[in-house]
Structure formats: structure tokens, C-alpha cells
Write an enzyme that holds these catalytic residues in place. Structure first.
Site, PDB file in Angstrom:
ATOM      1  N   ARG A 164      14.827  38.711   5.874  1.00 42.81           N
ATOM      2  CA  ARG A 164      13.486  39.159   6.309  1.00 42.81           C
ATOM      3  C   ARG A 164      12.403  38.315   5.646  1.00 42.81           C
ATOM      4  O   ARG A 164      11.359  38.839   5.221  1.00 42.81           O
ATOM      5  CB  ARG A 164      13.247  40.639   5.972  1.00 42.81           C
ATOM      6  CG  ARG A 164      14.168  41.614   6.629  1.00 42.81           C
ATOM      7  CD  ARG A 164      14.003  41.641   8.157  1.00 42.81           C
ATOM      8  NE  ARG A 164      14.738  42.761   8.710  1.00 42.81           N
ATOM      9  CZ  ARG A 164      16.024  42.716   9.012  1.00 42.81           C
ATOM     10  NH1 ARG A 164      16.723  41.589   8.809  1.00 42.81           N
ATOM     11  NH2 ARG A 164      16.628  43.768   9.515  1.00 42.81           N
ATOM     12  N   SER A 246      12.198  49.412   9.975  1.00 46.82           N
ATOM     13  CA  SER A 246      12.517  49.666   8.560  1.00 46.82           C
ATOM     14  C   SER A 246      11.275  49.390   7.720  1.00 46.82           C
ATOM     15  O   SER A 246      10.677  48.327   7.841  1.00 46.82           O
ATOM     16  CB  SER A 246      13.612  48.712   8.080  1.00 46.82           C
ATOM     17  OG  SER A 246      14.787  48.902   8.808  1.00 46.82           O
ATOM     18  N   GLU A 342       8.692  46.016   3.917  1.00 45.18           N
ATOM     19  CA  GLU A 342       8.843  44.951   4.927  1.00 45.18           C
ATOM     20  C   GLU A 342       7.502  44.642   5.591  1.00 45.18           C
ATOM     21  O   GLU A 342       7.158  43.474   5.727  1.00 45.18           O
ATOM     22  CB  GLU A 342       9.837  45.406   6.004  1.00 45.18           C
ATOM     23  CG  GLU A 342      11.195  44.764   5.924  1.00 45.18           C
ATOM     24  CD  GLU A 342      11.972  44.912   7.233  1.00 45.18           C
ATOM     25  OE1 GLU A 342      11.388  44.767   8.315  1.00 45.18           O
ATOM     26  OE2 GLU A 342      13.178  45.157   7.157  1.00 45.18           O
TER      27      GLU A 342
HETATM   28  N1  EPU Z   1      21.591  55.963   5.462  1.00 48.83           N
HETATM   29  C1  EPU Z   1      21.520  57.215   4.927  1.00 48.83           C
HETATM   30  N2  EPU Z   1      20.398  57.952   5.162  1.00 48.83           N
HETATM   31  C2  EPU Z   1      19.376  57.491   5.917  1.00 48.83           C
HETATM   32  C3  EPU Z   1      19.461  56.199   6.462  1.00 48.83           C
HETATM   33  C4  EPU Z   1      20.589  55.445   6.217  1.00 48.83           C
HETATM   34  O1  EPU Z   1      22.405  57.670   4.228  1.00 48.83           O
HETATM   35  O2  EPU Z   1      18.406  58.221   6.109  1.00 48.83           O
HETATM   36  C5  EPU Z   1      22.813  55.177   5.268  1.00 48.83           C
HETATM   37  C6  EPU Z   1      23.584  55.112   6.602  1.00 48.83           C
HETATM   38  O3  EPU Z   1      24.472  56.167   6.716  1.00 48.83           O
HETATM   39  C7  EPU Z   1      24.290  53.799   6.512  1.00 48.83           C
HETATM   40  C8  EPU Z   1      23.416  52.972   5.603  1.00 48.83           C
HETATM   41  O4  EPU Z   1      22.491  53.840   4.989  1.00 48.83           O
HETATM   42  O5  EPU Z   1      25.542  53.944   5.913  1.00 48.83           O
HETATM   43  C9  EPU Z   1      22.704  51.859   6.339  1.00 48.83           C
HETATM   44  O6  EPU Z   1      21.924  52.371   7.411  1.00 48.83           O
HETATM   45  P1  EPU Z   1      21.853  51.631   8.812  1.00 48.83           P
HETATM   46  O7  EPU Z   1      23.182  51.227   9.250  1.00 48.83           O
HETATM   47  O8  EPU Z   1      21.032  52.484   9.717  1.00 48.83           O
HETATM   48  O9  EPU Z   1      21.104  50.284   8.548  1.00 48.83           O
HETATM   49  P2  EPU Z   1      19.890  49.969   7.594  1.00 48.83           P
HETATM   50  O10 EPU Z   1      20.383  49.254   6.391  1.00 48.83           O
HETATM   51  O11 EPU Z   1      19.117  51.197   7.394  1.00 48.83           O
HETATM   52  C10 EPU Z   1      19.375  47.591   8.568  1.00 48.83           C
HETATM   53  C11 EPU Z   1      18.116  46.853   8.960  1.00 48.83           C
HETATM   54  C12 EPU Z   1      17.672  47.240  10.345  1.00 48.83           C
HETATM   55  C13 EPU Z   1      18.797  46.889  11.304  1.00 48.83           C
HETATM   56  C14 EPU Z   1      20.069  47.643  10.875  1.00 48.83           C
HETATM   57  C15 EPU Z   1      21.251  47.226  11.696  1.00 48.83           C
HETATM   58  C16 EPU Z   1      16.885  46.364   6.931  1.00 48.83           C
HETATM   59  C17 EPU Z   1      15.759  46.763   6.043  1.00 48.83           C
HETATM   60  N3  EPU Z   1      17.060  47.141   8.014  1.00 48.83           N
HETATM   61  O12 EPU Z   1      19.027  48.960   8.513  1.00 48.83           O
HETATM   62  O13 EPU Z   1      16.534  46.470  10.677  1.00 48.83           O
HETATM   63  O14 EPU Z   1      18.456  47.249  12.633  1.00 48.83           O
HETATM   64  O15 EPU Z   1      20.383  47.338   9.506  1.00 48.83           O
HETATM   65  O16 EPU Z   1      21.614  45.926  11.363  1.00 48.83           O
HETATM   66  O17 EPU Z   1      17.552  45.371   6.672  1.00 48.83           O
HETATM   67  C18 EPU Z   1      14.155  46.452  10.630  1.00 48.83           C
HETATM   68  O18 EPU Z   1      14.227  45.508   9.852  1.00 48.83           O
HETATM   69  O19 EPU Z   1      13.030  46.898  11.030  1.00 48.83           O
HETATM   70  C19 EPU Z   1      15.369  47.093  11.092  1.00 48.83           C
HETATM   71  C20 EPU Z   1      15.331  48.203  11.839  1.00 48.83           C
END
Ligand code: EPU
Length: 346
Positions: A164, A246, A342
Site C-alpha cells: 500500500r 481498510s 491507509e
Molecule cells: N478479522 C477478524 N475480525 C475482523 C476482521 C478481520 O477477526 O473484524 C480476521 C479475519 O477473520 C481474517 C483476518 O482477520 O482471518 C484477515 O481479514 P480479511 O481476510 O478480511 O483481510 P484483511 O487483512 O482485513 C486485506 C486488505 C484488503 C483486501 C483483503 C483481501 C489490508 C489493510 N487490507 O484485508 O484491502 O481486500 O486483505 O486481500 O491490507 C483495502 O486495502 O482497502 C482493502 C480492503
């Protein structure tokens, strides 16, 4: 060039925050930028480049001249046996561009479907999702220098992509440094889609789709549909609930720091990185601190994904920032980790 005074910005930021630009100019090509630079009142003043407004928090009216990027056009530049080179104007909607590439029979961007924002903003953030980042297919871009009006091109190395992150998010400490924050407006972006195409299904949510459907060799269109379904299920549609995706980056820690946290919180979601560091799920950290569904004024934490801050209707940028700071404080107090936002706070 038309200068719109006192222009409303609410339609131009996905958080839906009410604010105005003292002056806004719609940029349809480099000539509009050069006209702003030659303008007797606006030429020497500060400028703010606005794409789809999907990564900003407006905390008040914008005094800088807002350059609203509306440079359109998409085309296939080269089609060879090993790759296809495509180009799009910075003002094109990113998701529509991804859809267009698939309609042309050009797979490779399907994991990046439904990311809000414009093509021009994609390299600034090095957008990424489901195991793919923009830099994986990035070839080059054209931009215009906001001081001189000169057009220049950058390749992937010069963009200095990170998670990012890119050269467009860094300020130059000295004139010789390459930081381009606030100094450039991206005009066009070129991406190289490689052949043969292979689906990238390593991400857990996609593996679940494979297991649920039994489709082990999906088409690009199938992956696109899965990604759209996954995102729609856990991320709020900015046209319905204001948000900027995010709100925090996923932090990285040393394996020792991670072990220390696991000893106290065995459930923490963490991913070992190729460089030996460990990435933590910021959403999990925020969720563990009990923030899901909480609010400060009209700014809230999304019920289905704690990493996303939302506008519950009429939130100010100040409320969003106050909520973000409160979350940072509680994550720091509990885990000793500083979450980095972000979006850009304007
Ligand atoms: N989780 C929780 N509680 C929550 C949210 C998440 O326990 O409220 C846990 C989920 O269960 C999961 C882990 O955290 O095991 C990761 O969550 P998720 O798979 O939804 O992905 P993320 O790390 O939250 C990242 C990117 C997203 C991207 C997704 C898919 C960042 C900051 N965010 O989200 O990007 O779509 O992976 O690749 O890197 C963005 O940058 O705006 C964005 C949406």
C-alpha cells in the site's frame, strides 16, 4: 479550463463527508493542468489531486485547488505471444477497467475486482487484494509535474512500490529525493497482462470458494465473480454506507514480538512473510479490542469487518479521525502495536 468555485466534495469522496473545495478544476488532459499552472491566481498556489476519493478523509474545506482527474480512455497497446499491454486514463473507474479487460478476453486483474477508486489512484496505493497487487502487472505510467507542467514517465522500479505504498506517498526531503507526494498528477497507467494466464487462488477466502463449489480450475470470469461475492459479503458498498475500505494497514512485527502476543492471545491471525517478518491482521487486533460496531458520533466501526470505518450518516472527518485515534490507542495499549492509517487525512 473551467474553475468551479466553492465546489461540493461530498459526491467525490467515498466516505460521503460534507466539505467544499475553494476551487475545483476538472482535468480531462494534460492541457488542463498546464492551464491551471499558468493561471494568474491558482498557478502558484497549492494543489490537491483527487481521483475517486476512495482513500481520503476530509476534515474541513479544501483550500488548495482541487484537480479532479477525469482523464478517460482504455486501449490495448500491444498483443504479443507472452503478454498484452493495456493502458487506461487515470480517471477511469478501476473496477470498470478490470471488467473491460475481462470482456476483451484479457485475464490477470480479476483478483483486484471491485476495489473502489480510479485507475490513477491504483499505483499511488499499490492496491492489492486476494494475493495480487497492482505492481505484479504494472508496466509504466505517465504523469505531469505540478510545479513545472512537464510530462514524465515512471517504470515500476521508479514507482518504488511497497505494501500500500509508492513514491507518490512520500515527500522529498530534498529536491534531489524522488518523493512525489503532492508533486505529480498521474495521467495514464499501463499494465502488462502475462500469458499464459493461471488463476491465483492461494488466498484463504478463494480456497474456500474452490472447496464449496468443487471448481478447481476456474476461468478468470469465475474468479472475478468469487472476488466480487467475497468483497460484497464483508465490505460495505460505499454507495450505500460511506467508507474508505481498510482504514489501517496490516502491521508487520518480528517473529519474537508475534510469539509474545501468541503467548497472551493464541487466536491472533498472523501470516509469516517471505522476508522473515510476520504480518498481523489489523482487523483481528481491532476486533479483539472490542471495537466492532462501536461509534464516535456518526463515525463507526463496520459490524462485519473491524478494519473498515464507516459513515453512519452525517459523520464529520473530525469524528472519523477521533475514532481512528481511539482505536490506535487501545490496540497500542493491549498489543504494543501502532496501527498506521491507509487513507490520507486532508
Ligand atoms: N478479522 C477478524 N475480525 C475482523 C476482521 C478481520 O477477526 O473484524 C480476521 C479475519 O477473520 C481474517 C483476518 O482477520 O482471518 C484477515 O481479514 P480479511 O481476510 O478480511 O483481510 P484483511 O487483512 O482485513 C486485506 C486488505 C484488503 C483486501 C483483503 C483481501 C489490508 C489493510 N487490507 O484485508 O484491502 O481486500 O486483505 O486481500 O491490507 C483495502 O486495502 O482497502 C482493502 C480492503
Amino acid at each position: 479550463m473551467i474553475v468551479e468555485p466553492n465546489a461540493p466534495l461530498q459526491p467525490h469522496n467515498t466516505f460521503g463527508i460534507v466539505a467544499r473545495a475553494r476551487s475545483m478544476v476538472r482535468v480531462q488532459g494534460v492541457a488542463d493542468v498546464q492551464a491551471v499552472l499558468a493561471h494568474p491566481d491558482l498557478g502558484a498556489g497549492p494543489k490537491f489531486v483527487l481521483g475517486g476519493g476512495s482513500n481520503i478523509v476530509l476534515t474541513g474545506d479544501v483550500k488548495a485547488t482541487v484537480l479532479k482527474v477525469e482523464i478517460m480512455g482504455r486501449q490495448v497497446l500491444e498483443d504479443g505471444p507472452r503478454s498484452t499491454l493495456v493502458e487506461a486514463g487515470a480517471g477511469e473507474n478501476w473496477h470498470d477497467f478490470v471488467t473491460w479487460t475481462l470482456e476483451q478476453g484479457l485475464p490477470g486483474l480479476e483478483n483486484l475486482a471491485l476495489i473502489p477508486g480510479t485507475v490513477g489512484a491504483a499505483p499511488v496505493q499499490n492496491i492489492g487484494a486476494y494475493g495480487v497487487e497492482l505492481q505484479d502487472s504494472f508496466e509504466s505510467l505517465d504523469a505531469v509535474d505540478l510545479n513545472t507542467g512537464r510530462v514524465f514517465s515512471l517504470d515500476a522500479t521508479q514507482c518504488a512500490f511497497g505494501y500500500r505504498d509508492s513514491v507518490f506517498k512520500h515527500s522529498a526531503a530534498r529536491d534531489s529525493d524522488l518523493g512525489l507526494a503532492g508533486r505529480a498528477l498521474i495521467l495514464r497507467v499501463r499494465l502488462r497482462l502475462r500469458k499464459p494466464w493461471k488463476p491465483l487462488l492461494g488466498y484463504l477466502d478463494l480456497q474456500r470458494k474452490v472447496a464449496e463449489t468443487g471448481v478447481t480450475d476456474p476461468s478468470a470470469r469465475q474468479v472475478y465473480d468469487w472476488v466480487c461475492a467475497i468483497r460484497s459479503a464483508k465490505l460495505p458498498d460505499p454507495r450505500v454506507i460511506g467508507n474508505a475500505g481498510s482504514f489501517f494497514k496490516n502491521p508487520t512485527v518480528t517473529p519474537e514480538q508475534c510469539q509474545d502476543i501468541i503467548a497472551r492471545d493464541p487466536g491472533i491471525v498472523h501470516y509469516p512473510m517471505p522476508d522473515g517478518s510476520v504480518k498481523l491482521a489489523a482487523g483481528w487486533l481491532i476486533d479483539a479490542c472490542g471495537w466492532k460496531g462501536k461509534s464516535v458520533g456518526k463515525a463507526g466501526v463496520y459490524e462485519k469487518q473491524a478494519l473498515v470505518l464507516v459513515n453512519r450518516g452525517g459523520a464529520t472527518g473530525g469524528e472519523v479521525v477521533t475514532l481512528a485515534r481511539a482505536i490506535q490507542t487501545s490496540v497500542y495499549e493491549r498489543f504494543g502495536i501502532r496501527l498506521e492509517p491507509e487513507p490520507v487525512v486532508v
